[in-house]
Scaffold this motif. Structure first.
Motif, PDB file in Angstrom:
ATOM      1  N   THR A 166      -1.552  -0.152  -8.185  1.00 62.52           N
ATOM      2  CA  THR A 166      -2.777   0.384  -8.999  1.00 62.52           C
ATOM      3  C   THR A 166      -3.685   1.197  -8.065  1.00 62.52           C
ATOM      4  N   ARG A 167      -3.918   2.212  -8.628  1.00 62.90           N
ATOM      5  CA  ARG A 167      -4.962   3.226  -7.925  1.00 62.90           C
ATOM      6  C   ARG A 167      -6.254   2.567  -7.248  1.00 62.90           C
ATOM      7  N   ARG A 168      -6.419   2.781  -6.130  1.00 65.91           N
ATOM      8  CA  ARG A 168      -7.684   2.216  -5.678  1.00 65.91           C
ATOM      9  C   ARG A 168      -8.584   3.249  -5.583  1.00 65.91           C
TER      10      ARG A 168
ATOM     11  N   TYR B  67       3.918   8.103 -10.998  1.00 69.44           N
ATOM     12  CA  TYR B  67       2.672   8.811 -10.675  1.00 69.44           C
ATOM     13  C   TYR B  67       2.450   9.616  -9.679  1.00 69.44           C
TER      14      TYR B  67
ATOM     15  N   GLU C  61      -1.843   8.254 -13.160  1.00 71.18           N
ATOM     16  CA  GLU C  61      -1.898   6.941 -12.972  1.00 71.18           C
ATOM     17  C   GLU C  61      -3.206   6.531 -14.106  1.00 71.18           C
TER      18      GLU C  61
ATOM     19  N   ARG D 123      -0.145   8.769  -1.678  1.00 73.18           N
ATOM     20  CA  ARG D 123       0.211   9.661  -2.256  1.00 73.18           C
ATOM     21  C   ARG D 123      -0.322  10.925  -1.753  1.00 73.18           C
TER      22      ARG D 123
ATOM     23  N   PHE E 284      -2.798   3.667  -3.387  1.00 73.72           N
ATOM     24  CA  PHE E 284      -2.434   2.636  -4.281  1.00 73.72           C
ATOM     25  C   PHE E 284      -2.145   1.289  -3.689  1.00 73.72           C
TER      26      PHE E 284
ATOM     27  N   TRP F 188       0.830  -1.111  -0.090  1.00 72.87           N
ATOM     28  CA  TRP F 188      -0.026   0.017  -0.020  1.00 72.87           C
ATOM     29  C   TRP F 188       1.016   1.210  -0.024  1.00 72.87           C
TER      30      TRP F 188
ATOM     31  N   THR G 177      -4.262   9.824  -2.095  1.00 67.77           N
ATOM     32  CA  THR G 177      -4.757   8.558  -3.082  1.00 67.77           C
ATOM     33  C   THR G 177      -4.113   7.336  -2.778  1.00 67.77           C
TER      34      THR G 177
ATOM     35  N   VAL H 142       4.667   2.923  -8.041  1.00 74.63           N
ATOM     36  CA  VAL H 142       4.154   4.157  -8.120  1.00 74.63           C
ATOM     37  C   VAL H 142       4.929   5.532  -8.684  1.00 74.63           C
TER      38      VAL H 142
END
Length: 116
Positions: free
Chosen positions: A60-62, A98, A104, A43, A56, A40, A54, A95
């Protein structure tokens, strides 16, 4: 995944989990955690122009959050343990590109006042 495709609140099991945050020494991604075998990363966005954080998971962006969920504690509090340099690099590897809000999802913010 576009901004509109982010999960609904009831599809965000992460909100009830208790990550053990570690400082990463990155200004854009200040904390990360290993949670049930997944990386985890939070950002820190240009607030108030964008949501405060944000999340991730495994690069991957959640979803975005305006305020830190109670179960996540206060990751930037005094006393948060740092990750070792090698661990921090590994955790941020997915990440690093991003740093700008929206990058992202292929729609990076181009406003010079908040993300420039």
């Amino acid at each position: 995944m576009s901004r509109e495709d982010l999960p609904e609140p009831d599809e965000r099991p992460e909100l009830g989990m208790r990550p053990a945050w570690r400082l990463t020494w990155s200004p854009c991604f200040p904390v990360a955690a290993m949670v049930e075998g997944h990386v985890w990363v939070l950002r820190l966005n240009s607030f108030p122009d964008h949501p405060m954080w944000t999340l991730f998971v495994d690069g991957t962006r959640r979803f975005d959050v305006e305020a830190m969920p109670e179960s996540w504690g206060r990751p930037l509090r005094i006393g948060t343990r740092p990750a070792g340099p090698r661990a921090a690099r590994r955790m941020l590897a997915g990440v690093r590109e991003y740093t700008v809000y929206g990058s992202e999802v292929g729609d990076p913010c181009e406003d010079p006042f908040c993300c420039g």
